[in-house]
Design an enzyme around this catalytic site. Structure first.
Site, PDB file in Angstrom:
ATOM      1  N   LYS A   1       1.376   2.987  25.285  1.00  0.00           N
ATOM      2  CA  LYS A   1       2.271   3.830  26.083  1.00  0.00           C
ATOM      3  C   LYS A   1       1.405   4.746  26.941  1.00  0.00           C
ATOM      4  O   LYS A   1       0.194   4.856  26.710  1.00  0.00           O
ATOM      5  CB  LYS A   1       3.181   4.669  25.180  1.00  0.00           C
ATOM      6  CG  LYS A   1       2.419   5.359  24.021  1.00  0.00           C
ATOM      7  CD  LYS A   1       3.348   6.095  23.089  1.00  0.00           C
ATOM      8  CE  LYS A   1       4.006   5.236  22.041  1.00  0.00           C
ATOM      9  NZ  LYS A   1       5.407   4.930  22.289  1.00  0.00           N
ATOM     10  N   ARG A   2       2.023   5.417  27.934  1.00  0.00           N
ATOM     11  CA  ARG A   2       1.252   6.359  28.728  1.00  0.00           C
ATOM     12  C   ARG A   2       0.584   7.394  27.826  1.00  0.00           C
ATOM     13  O   ARG A   2       1.103   7.741  26.772  1.00  0.00           O
ATOM     14  CB  ARG A   2       2.173   7.087  29.734  1.00  0.00           C
ATOM     15  CG  ARG A   2       2.511   6.269  30.956  1.00  0.00           C
ATOM     16  CD  ARG A   2       1.292   5.761  31.686  1.00  0.00           C
ATOM     17  NE  ARG A   2       0.461   6.837  32.179  1.00  0.00           N
ATOM     18  CZ  ARG A   2       0.436   7.256  33.431  1.00  0.00           C
ATOM     19  NH1 ARG A   2       1.185   6.672  34.344  1.00  0.00           N
ATOM     20  NH2 ARG A   2      -0.349   8.236  33.807  1.00  0.00           N
TER      21      ARG A   2
ATOM     22  N   LYS B   1      10.946  -3.002  22.216  1.00  0.00           N
ATOM     23  CA  LYS B   1      10.277  -4.292  22.465  1.00  0.00           C
ATOM     24  C   LYS B   1       9.521  -4.744  21.217  1.00  0.00           C
ATOM     25  O   LYS B   1       9.560  -5.916  20.832  1.00  0.00           O
ATOM     26  CB  LYS B   1       9.292  -4.168  23.640  1.00  0.00           C
ATOM     27  CG  LYS B   1       9.959  -3.897  24.968  1.00  0.00           C
ATOM     28  CD  LYS B   1       8.983  -3.376  26.026  1.00  0.00           C
ATOM     29  CE  LYS B   1       9.767  -2.723  27.155  1.00  0.00           C
ATOM     30  NZ  LYS B   1       8.933  -1.862  28.022  1.00  0.00           N
TER      31      LYS B   1
ATOM     32  N   LYS C   1       3.055  12.439  23.062  1.00  0.00           N
ATOM     33  CA  LYS C   1       3.133  11.125  22.402  1.00  0.00           C
ATOM     34  C   LYS C   1       2.145  11.031  21.242  1.00  0.00           C
ATOM     35  O   LYS C   1       2.225  10.163  20.400  1.00  0.00           O
ATOM     36  CB  LYS C   1       2.870  10.012  23.420  1.00  0.00           C
ATOM     37  CG  LYS C   1       3.946   9.911  24.499  1.00  0.00           C
ATOM     38  CD  LYS C   1       3.650   8.794  25.473  1.00  0.00           C
ATOM     39  CE  LYS C   1       4.607   8.752  26.659  1.00  0.00           C
ATOM     40  NZ  LYS C   1       5.914   8.138  26.321  1.00  0.00           N
TER      41      LYS C   1
ATOM     42  N   HIS D   1      15.492  11.718  32.309  1.00  0.00           N
ATOM     43  CA  HIS D   1      14.576  10.974  31.430  1.00  0.00           C
ATOM     44  C   HIS D   1      13.594  11.848  30.667  1.00  0.00           C
ATOM     45  O   HIS D   1      12.668  11.329  30.063  1.00  0.00           O
ATOM     46  CB  HIS D   1      13.765   9.963  32.238  1.00  0.00           C
ATOM     47  CG  HIS D   1      14.568   8.851  32.824  1.00  0.00           C
ATOM     48  ND1 HIS D   1      14.763   7.647  32.197  1.00  0.00           N
ATOM     49  CD2 HIS D   1      15.241   8.786  33.988  1.00  0.00           C
ATOM     50  CE1 HIS D   1      15.510   6.863  32.960  1.00  0.00           C
ATOM     51  NE2 HIS D   1      15.814   7.533  34.055  1.00  0.00           N
TER      52      HIS D   1
ATOM     53  N   THR E   1      10.978   2.857  25.032  1.00  0.00           N
ATOM     54  CA  THR E   1      11.505   1.493  25.165  1.00  0.00           C
ATOM     55  C   THR E   1      10.510   0.513  24.552  1.00  0.00           C
ATOM     56  O   THR E   1      10.887  -0.564  24.111  1.00  0.00           O
ATOM     57  CB  THR E   1      11.752   1.123  26.645  1.00  0.00           C
ATOM     58  OG1 THR E   1      10.627   1.554  27.408  1.00  0.00           O
ATOM     59  CG2 THR E   1      13.014   1.767  27.164  1.00  0.00           C
TER      60      THR E   1
HETATM   61  C1  26V Z   1       6.214  13.081  33.271  1.00  0.00           C
HETATM   62  C2  26V Z   1       5.241  14.056  33.306  1.00  0.00           C
HETATM   63  C3  26V Z   1       4.474  14.239  34.558  1.00  0.00           C
HETATM   64  C4  26V Z   1       3.682  15.515  34.586  1.00  0.00           C
HETATM   65  C5  26V Z   1       3.024  15.820  33.279  1.00  0.00           C
HETATM   66  C6  26V Z   1       4.003  15.900  32.167  1.00  0.00           C
HETATM   67  C7  26V Z   1       4.994  14.801  32.172  1.00  0.00           C
HETATM   68  C8  26V Z   1       5.717  14.539  31.033  1.00  0.00           C
HETATM   69  C9  26V Z   1       6.666  13.559  31.010  1.00  0.00           C
HETATM   70  C10 26V Z   1       6.937  12.833  32.133  1.00  0.00           C
HETATM   71  C11 26V Z   1       7.985  11.816  32.053  1.00  0.00           C
HETATM   72  C12 26V Z   1       8.904  11.772  33.218  1.00  0.00           C
HETATM   73  C13 26V Z   1      10.069  10.897  33.040  1.00  0.00           C
HETATM   74  C14 26V Z   1       9.823   9.668  32.224  1.00  0.00           C
HETATM   75  O1  26V Z   1       9.053   8.823  32.576  1.00  0.00           O
HETATM   76  N1  26V Z   1      10.537   9.562  31.120  1.00  0.00           N
HETATM   77  C15 26V Z   1      10.506   8.420  30.225  1.00  0.00           C
HETATM   78  O2  26V Z   1      11.623   7.603  30.539  1.00  0.00           O
HETATM   79  C16 26V Z   1      11.742   6.470  29.700  1.00  0.00           C
HETATM   80  C17 26V Z   1      12.906   5.647  30.210  1.00  0.00           C
HETATM   81  O3  26V Z   1      14.087   6.348  30.040  1.00  0.00           O
HETATM   82  C18 26V Z   1      11.930   6.909  28.261  1.00  0.00           C
HETATM   83  O4  26V Z   1      12.011   5.765  27.438  1.00  0.00           O
HETATM   84  C19 26V Z   1      10.781   7.790  27.819  1.00  0.00           C
HETATM   85  O5  26V Z   1      11.024   8.289  26.527  1.00  0.00           O
HETATM   86  C20 26V Z   1      10.616   8.944  28.804  1.00  0.00           C
HETATM   87  O6  26V Z   1       9.449   9.696  28.514  1.00  0.00           O
END
Ligand code: 26V
Length: 747
Positions: free
Chosen positions: A487-488, A598, A493, A307, A594
């Site tokens: 979004k987060r 939506k 982002k 992801h 996602t």
């Molecule tokens: C996590 C972290 C945690 C530490 C700090 C940096 C960082 C950067 C990104 C993430 C994301 C981890 C995985 C995630 O949540 N991916 C999301 O998954 C969604 C479902 O597939 C997707 O729509 C999003 O684009 C993707 O960011």
């Protein structure tokens, strides 16, 4: 139905709202038990550390197919189902897109009548509750579990073995009902010994007492050693319970374990559940299966979804931690790594690197039969650059499964007005048959339908205005545009890019250039508690909000609303009311997104970069119906590899940009904000700007101005809305799940 059900209690008319809610809850639970369980020889197990399921009462009634009936009964006594939303807590079991995706998928799996369960953890306080204090994010525990929740306590218990002690698990279940169909389950594991009282201040607690803290929080802060170890404890606990469940269920159905893959397929949602691989191997060996066969069996029944390509987000654990916590699992990881090292002479694909760090994604890729990305572009980047050395070894393993969203929650539940309009014209088959939504495209030149789309949007906007006024004490201007970024919070982002535009607009208004129509900038975002810069960005947004909303010269034309504790419930209110959907990540960095889907489904027009699933959205709707700006992913990848980007060059060249950036540390800002935090952000943007905000700033401003200009041609805009709604059919999670099943699970 409800009235009959309540015959033995007080007459419904004499009940308080709370009493009716309790009855509604019990009634719905009973209806769910009347539905059968989806059964099959082979079952899919979706392992995920997050399931962002949202509130369930209305969703379950919709999927039971009795929402209208119950609502009609309530109307007779002057109430409606939506009056009861506030009585239900939102389960706090997820963080963002990844967790919501897991929930959309469970809905689609059940709706398609496929046999598939979720496996996760029952976090008591889940993801933190966000509050704003002095324009800063503060974190509190999120108490969501109630006596009358959807959780069913089961008698199922497993022993989970760690190096120095064992824990006894307890399984809780939440029923997942398919639309007008039968049920699967979400299994959430917990320990009876958890002690909620050890949380003292905010989200602080003693990280060392595992039997007390194991299932308190989702993603406990892992910036220190104790935090990292706690995450390993959580992950292993989850997968060990799940593995034991899989084996028990297969044995019951007659498996001899040699043929386990005929009974079970595991989807590993990102790397958090990766230890399912060595754990299944361990369990099979315990059951008498030999070394090589156990590895072959597991690799033939596990599939991995990636992801993110962000290296800082790819999980890596120091060997010493795994040795200390789960030595029997570490031993198997070493064995798998030795096998890889024997076979491939390429350090980039090793599971354990020269620093004795275990790369969880590498373990997944070697020991599964399928590796998928979550949007076309993302999968291409994985195979052609990020994971190219793996893709060379296993060209047939890599595949794409573009994400999707369930129409049941994101249209039927969230936007009843739009659902009714579409159903009126094309019937309601599209709710389960996404291709049918194409029929609505026939009305592209029907001015009545187009007017109705605008009218519905206006009504949804009014509703959101009331809600935000009540909850945030901010009064939006519903005659204005609703520009939304939800979004987060993460640098990639680029909420800061949106913020710089807002500042620019404000400065323009102060110099006499007023927008032709009011604009409302709506933000919703949580930042990870230890992610300093993300929290600084929230701080800056809140400071600007306070400056602009209190400036009578400006607040007639622009308003900011950063909503507190953005979650699924909030999303369900904001999304149907959105005009402009901000999807402005640095190209190549957002795996899919996602929220973009939506918002599109609800008739918002996207302003975005060619990133993630935006690329596919643009292909479907065509250039006239989406606003694209910024550098493309291949340009970004090149700039990053050359390390040639220097934000200060852009800052010095563009006066408009310089003024907006400088405003971050202006006297006005320092009056409402904190100097350290604002200076940190200011310096970061000028000196580092890791996700190239300033590189795309000019193009972003120009295209965004054009969006707001085009909004004035209301009929044309309504046409764009219709094209977006119709083409959102390609992003139904039913479509994604069909593909997962056809190409991976084969149930
Ligand atoms: C996590 C972290 C945690 C530490 C700090 C940096 C960082 C950067 C990104 C993430 C994301 C981890 C995985 C995630 O949540 N991916 C999301 O998954 C969604 C479902 O597939 C997707 O729509 C999003 O684009 C993707 O960011």
């Amino acid at each position: 139905m409800l009235t009959e059900y309540m015959e033995n209690t007080k007459p419904i008319k004499e009940c308080t709202k709370e009493e009716i809610f309790k009855e509604l809850l019990n009634f719905t639970k009973e209806q769910l038990t009347l539905r059968g369980e989806i059964e099959n020889k082979k079952k899919m197990y979706y392992f995920s550390s997050e399931f962002l399921i949202g509130k369930l009462l209305i969703n379950n009634l919709i999927n039971l197919g009795i929402y209208d009936k119950i609502n009609d009964e309530l109307t007779e006594i002057g109430l409606q189902l939506t009056d009861f939303e506030n009585f239900e807590n939102e389960p706090s079991l997820g963080n963002g897109g990844l967790g919501r995706l897991a929930s959309c998928f469970l809905d689609s799996v059940a709706t398609l009548n496929l046999c598939g369960d979720g496996v996760g953890l029952n976090y008591h306080f889940g993801l933190f509750k966000q509050k704003f204090e002095k324009n800063m994010q503060k974190e509190y525990k999120n108490e969501w579990i109630e006596n009358d929740s959807w959780l069913e306590k089961t008698d199922k218990k497993y022993t989970v073995k760690f190096k120095d002690f064992s824990l006894c698990s307890r399984m809780y279940d939440i029923k997942i009902i398919g639309y007008k169909g039968n049920c699967n389950r979400l299994h959430l594991f917990d320990v009876d010994t958890v002690d909620e009282s050890i949380v003292i201040d905010g989200i602080e607690f003693d990280k060392s007492e595992i039997e007390k803290n194991l299932t308190l929080f989702l993603y406990p802060d892992d910036s220190d050693k104790e935090g990292k170890k706690l995450r390993i404890y959580q992950q292993y606990f989850m997968v060990s319970c799940g593995a034991q469940l899989i084996i028990e269920e297969a044995l019951k159905k007659g498996s001899n374990l040699h043929n386990l893959k005929e009974y079970a397929v595991v989807q590993i949602n990102d790397t958090h559940p990766t230890m399912i691989i060595p754990e299944l191997i361990y369990q099979l060996r315990k059951n008498g299966i030999n070394k090589t066969e156990s590895i072959d069996i597991v690799a033939s029944m596990c599939a991995y979804t990636n992801h993110t390509i962000l290296s800082e987000a790819l999980e890596k654990w120091p060997s010493s931690y795994l040795k200390e916590i789960v030595p029997h699992i570490y031993e198997i990881i070493v064995e798998l790594d030795e096998y890889v090292k024997e076979k491939y002479n390429d350090e980039s694909v090793y599971i354990i690197d020269e620093n004795d760090t275990v790369h969880m994604a590498a373990l997944d890729i070697h020991c599964t039969f399928s590796v998928n990305g979550v949007a076309r572009l993302h999968t291409d980047i994985l195979t052609n650059s990020e994971l190219k050395n793996f893709a060379k070894i296993y060209p047939n393993k890599f595949n794409n499964k573009t994400n999707g969203i369930t129409f049941r929650r994101w249209l039927v539940k969230a936007n009843p007005r739009l659902t009714k309009l579409i159903s009126h014209y094309i019937g309601d088959d599209f709710i389960v048959n996404y291709e049918k939504l194409a029929d609505f495209g026939r009305y592209i030149n029907d001015t009545h339908v187009l007017d109705m789309l605008l009218k519905i949007k206006a009504e949804n906007k009014l509703e959101l205005q009331e809600y935000i006024l009540k909850n945030e004490k901010i009064n939006l201007m519903p005659e204005g545009i609703y520009d939304v970024q939800i979004k987060r919070l993460h640098e990639y982002k680029r909420q800061q890019l949106n913020l710089l535009y807002v500042i620019d607009k404000y400065l323009k208004i102060k110099s006499g250039k007023i927008p032709h129509r009011p604009i409302n900038f709506i933000f919703g975002a949580k930042a990870a508690p230890a992610y300093v810069l993300a929290k600084d960005i929230i701080h800056a947004i809140l400071c600007i909000q306070s400056i602009i909303n209190n400036d009578d010269e400006a607040n007639k034309y622009i308003k900011i609303a950063m909503v507190e504790n953005y979650n699924v419930t909030y999303a369900e209110r904001i999304i149907p009311a959105c005009d402009v959907s901000e999807q402005i990540s640095l190209a190549s960095k957002e795996a899919s997104g996602t929220g973009n889907m939506k918002l599109m489904l609800n008739g918002a027009i996207t302003l975005g970069t060619l990133d993630g699933a935006n690329v596919e959205m643009a292909q479907y709707v065509g250039n006239d119906n989406i606003y694209i700006f910024g550098r493309k992913s291949d340009e970004v990848i090149e700039i990053l590899s050359e390390k040639s980007y220097n934000p200060i060059d852009y800052y010095n060249k563009n006066k408009r940009m310089k003024s907006a950036v400088d405003f971050l540390v202006s006297d006005q800002m320092l009056k409402v904000g904190n100097r350290t935090n604002l200076e940190n952000l200011y310096k970061n943007i000028k000196e580092k700007d890791n996700f190239m905000t300033l590189l795309d700033f000019e193009d972003y401003c120009d295209v965004k101005d054009k969006v707001f200009y085009d909004y004035e041609n209301r009929l044309d805009w309504a046409r764009k809305m219709l094209v977006n709604i119709v083409n959102a059919r390609y992003f139904s999670s039913d479509a994604s799940i069909n593909n997962y099943n056809k190409e991976i699970w084969k149930l």
